[in-house]
Design a protein around this motif. Structure first.
Motif, PDB file in Angstrom:
ATOM      1  N   VAL A 186      42.473  36.987  49.604  1.00 42.95           N
ATOM      2  CA  VAL A 186      41.029  37.049  49.344  1.00 42.95           C
ATOM      3  C   VAL A 186      40.705  38.096  48.278  1.00 42.95           C
ATOM      4  O   VAL A 186      40.006  37.814  47.286  1.00 42.95           O
ATOM      5  N   LEU A 187      41.197  39.309  48.477  1.00 47.12           N
ATOM      6  CA  LEU A 187      40.870  40.382  47.542  1.00 47.12           C
ATOM      7  C   LEU A 187      41.635  40.247  46.230  1.00 47.12           C
ATOM      8  O   LEU A 187      41.148  40.677  45.175  1.00 47.12           O
ATOM      9  N   GLY A 188      42.837  39.646  46.283  1.00 48.07           N
ATOM     10  CA  GLY A 188      43.557  39.384  45.045  1.00 48.07           C
ATOM     11  C   GLY A 188      42.794  38.417  44.162  1.00 48.07           C
ATOM     12  O   GLY A 188      42.624  38.633  42.958  1.00 48.07           O
ATOM     13  N   ALA A 189      42.309  37.324  44.768  1.00 49.63           N
ATOM     14  CA  ALA A 189      41.506  36.364  44.010  1.00 49.63           C
ATOM     15  C   ALA A 189      40.208  36.994  43.514  1.00 49.63           C
ATOM     16  O   ALA A 189      39.749  36.722  42.391  1.00 49.63           O
ATOM     17  N   TYR A 190      39.628  37.855  44.337  1.00 45.80           N
ATOM     18  CA  TYR A 190      38.410  38.564  43.926  1.00 45.80           C
ATOM     19  C   TYR A 190      38.685  39.441  42.697  1.00 45.80           C
ATOM     20  O   TYR A 190      37.890  39.476  41.744  1.00 45.80           O
TER      21      TYR A 190
END
Length: 450
Positions: free
Chosen positions: A98-102
C-alpha cells in the motif's frame, strides 16, 4: 559532437537541450552537492527516529511482557510478547504494497511523512496503555493493534526511504548513500538499546516492570515529532519529479512491478533472507536471548549490544564505499560465507560473560556490514523509478515478515525446549541460502538508474 561534461549516469536536468547548445543556467555543482547532502541527512535522521520507535519493543520485550501477558513462567510471557512482535511483521507486506504504491504515485516525501506519523503514534499508545491487571484482555488487544500499525508503517518505510536515499545520491556513490539507510536503522536501534541500558541500570526491578519501560515508548513517540518535521521540510527527489514531468507515475505500480519485473522482485526476496534473519538475531534480539538463556543481567547484555552497535554505525559508510569500489557481489558473499563458517563457534562460546558476548557481537557486526551496506542500493538498482518504491518495499517486507519477524520467537522457543545447541544451524542455513543467491545475482555497481 561535444557535450558538456556530466557525471556518469546522471540524466540531463529537465528543460536542458541535447543539440549541442549549452544547457540553460542551473544550480552550480556545489549547490547540487549541498542539496544531495541535505536530502541524505534529512532522510537518515528521520529514518533513525522511525526505527527508535520500532526497536524499543524488542529491547524491552522481556521487561513489559508481564504487564500484558501475566504468567507464572517468565519465558511463557516473553514468548507471548514475541508472538506479538511476529504478528506486527505480518502487516509489513501489506504496508509495503500500500505505502510502496503510494510512494510511487505521490512521491517519496509524502510516503515517508505518513509512515513516521503512524509509527510514532502507535508508540505513544503503547506507552500509556493500561496493563492486564487493569483492563484485562483489552491490554494485549491494544498492544496487538498498535504493533499492527507499526508493522504497516515499517513495511512502507524501508522502500520509501531506500528509494529516497538512492535517488538523492551522487552517481558512483550509491552504496555509500544507501548505507545511511542502515546507519539510521542502527542508530535507532542504538538509541533504544541505550535507553534500555540507562533505565535498567538506574531503576529497581519493580519500578522498571511497572512504569520504567513506558518512559522508553514515550520518548520514542515524542522523537517522532522531530522526524516528522525533517521529512516535511525536505525536497522531493529529482527522479520522481522528472518522472512526473515526462510521463507521470504508473496508475497501478503494484501490478506493474509484479507483471513487468517478477525476477527483480524475487531477487529482492532472495537478497533479504539471510540478512534479515541474522540482523534481527544479532542486532535486535541478542541481549534478550543471552539474558534468558545464560542468566546474564540484562543491563550488561544491553551494554555489549550498545558498544557493538556503535562500531556497526561507524563502519557502515566504509562498507558502502567498499561496495562502490569493488562491487556488490564480493561484499555480500563475504557476509554470508562468514556466518556460514562461524555460526557454530560463535553460538557455542556464548555464556554468562560480558567480554565473551561483546567479542561474539563484534564479529557478527563486522560480517553484517557486507549485507547492511548493500541491501538498499542493490534493491533500488533492480527497478525503474515508476515502480522503485513498490519493488523494494513489498518483496523486502515479505521476506522480513517470514524470516526476520519469526527469528526471535523461533530462537527463544528452541532454547526454552532444550534445543539451544541447534540455534546455530538455523542461522547457518539462512547464510547458505545467502551465499547461493549472492553468487548468481548480477553485479549492478555500474548500472545506470534514472
Amino acid at each position: 559532437m561535444t557535450h558538456a561534461a556530466a557525471s556518469p549516469g546522471t540524466p540531463p536536468p529537465a528543460g536542458s537541450v541535447s543539440s549541442g547548445h549549452p544547457a540553460p543556467p542551473g544550480p552550480t555543482d556545489h549547490a547540487e552537492a549541498a542539496r544531495r547532502r541535505r536530502a541524505i541527512w534529512a532522510g537518515a535522521v528521520g529514518n533513525t527516529v522511525e526505527w527508535v520507535d520500532w526497536a524499543v519493543y524488542s529491547t524491552f520485550s522481556s521487561i513489559f511482557a508481564g504487564t500484558f501477558f501475566p504468567s507464572h513462567a517468565p519465558e511463557a510471557a516473553l514468548l507471548s510478547t514475541l508472538a506479538v512482535f511476529a504478528v506486527g511483521f505480518l502487516m509489513r507486506p501489506i504496508g509495503g504494497a500500500v505505502l510502496g504504491a503510494y510512494g510511487d504515485r505521490h512521491g517519496r516525501k509524502k510516503a515517508m511523512t505518513l509512515t513516521i506519523s503512524m509509527m510514532a503514534g502507535a508508540a505513544l499508545v503503547i506507552a500509556v496503555c493500561p496493563g492486564y491487571s487493569t483492563i484485562g484482555v483489552g491490554a494485549p488487544v491494544v498492544l496487538v493493534l498498535a504493533r499492527l500499525v507499526q508493522g504497516f508503517s515499517a513495511g512502507g518505510e524501508f522502500g520509501t526511504s531506500s528509494a529516497f536515499l538512492i535517488e538523492s545520491a551522487t552517481p558512483g556513490r550509491r552504496a555509500l548513500a544507501g548505507s545511511w539507510q542502515q546507519v539510521s536503522v542502527g542508530a535507532g536501534t542504538l538509541i533504544a538499546s541505550l535507553m534500555g541500558t540507562v533505565l535498567t541500570s538506574s531503576l529497581d526491578e519493580h519500578a522498571l516492570d511497572t512504569w520504567g519501560w513506558r518512559i522508553a515508548f514515550g520518548v520514542a513517540g515524542l522523537l517522532g515529532l522531530i522526524g516528522l518535521w525533517l521529512r516535511v521540510s525536505v525536497q522531493e527527489t529529482e527522479s520522481f519529479r522528472r518522472m512526473e514531468h515526462t510521463g507521470g507515475p504508473r496508475a497501478n505500480p503494484l501490478r506493474s512491478m509484479l507483471v513487468d519485473h517478477p525476477r527483480a522482485a524475487l531477487r529482492v526476496v532472495g537478497v533479504t533472507v539471510a540478512g534479515t534473519l541474522i540482523y534481527y538475531i544479532w542486532v535486535s534480539y541478542m541481549p534478550s536471548y543471552v539474558h534468558v538463556t545464560t542468566g546474564m543481567p540484562l543491563n550488561r547484555a544491553l551494554l555489549a549490544n550498545s558498544i557493538s552497535l556503535v562500531v556497526f554505525i561507524v563502519l557502515l559508510p566504509f562498507g558502502g564505499m567498499l561496495s562502490d569500489r569493488i562491487g556488490r557481489k564480493p561484499t555480500m558473499i563475504a557476509f554470508a560465507a562468514g556466518f556460514l563458517v562461524l555460526a557454530w563457534p560463535l553460538f557455542h562460546v556464548l555464556d554468562n560473560n560480558f567480554w565473551t558476548l561483546l567479542a561474539v557481537e563484534l564479529v557478527g557486526i563486522i560480517l553484517l556490514l557486507g549485507y547492511s551496506a548493500n541491501c538498499a542500493v542493490i534493491m533500488a538498482e533492480q527497478f525503474p523509478p515508476e515502480v522503485r518504491t513498490t519493488g523494494i518495499a513489498l518483496p523486502y517486507a515479505l521476506a522480513v515478515a517470514v524470516f526476520g519477524g519469526t527469528a526471535p520467537y523461533i530462537t527463544t522457543w528452541m532454547s526454552s525446549n532444550g534445543h539451544r545447541d541447534l540455534v546455530w544451524l538455523y542461522l547457518a542455513a539462512a547464510a547458505l541460502v545467502g551465499v547461493i543467491v549472492y553468487a548468481v545475482m548480477p553485479e549492478t555497481k555500474n548500472k545506470e538508474i534514472a
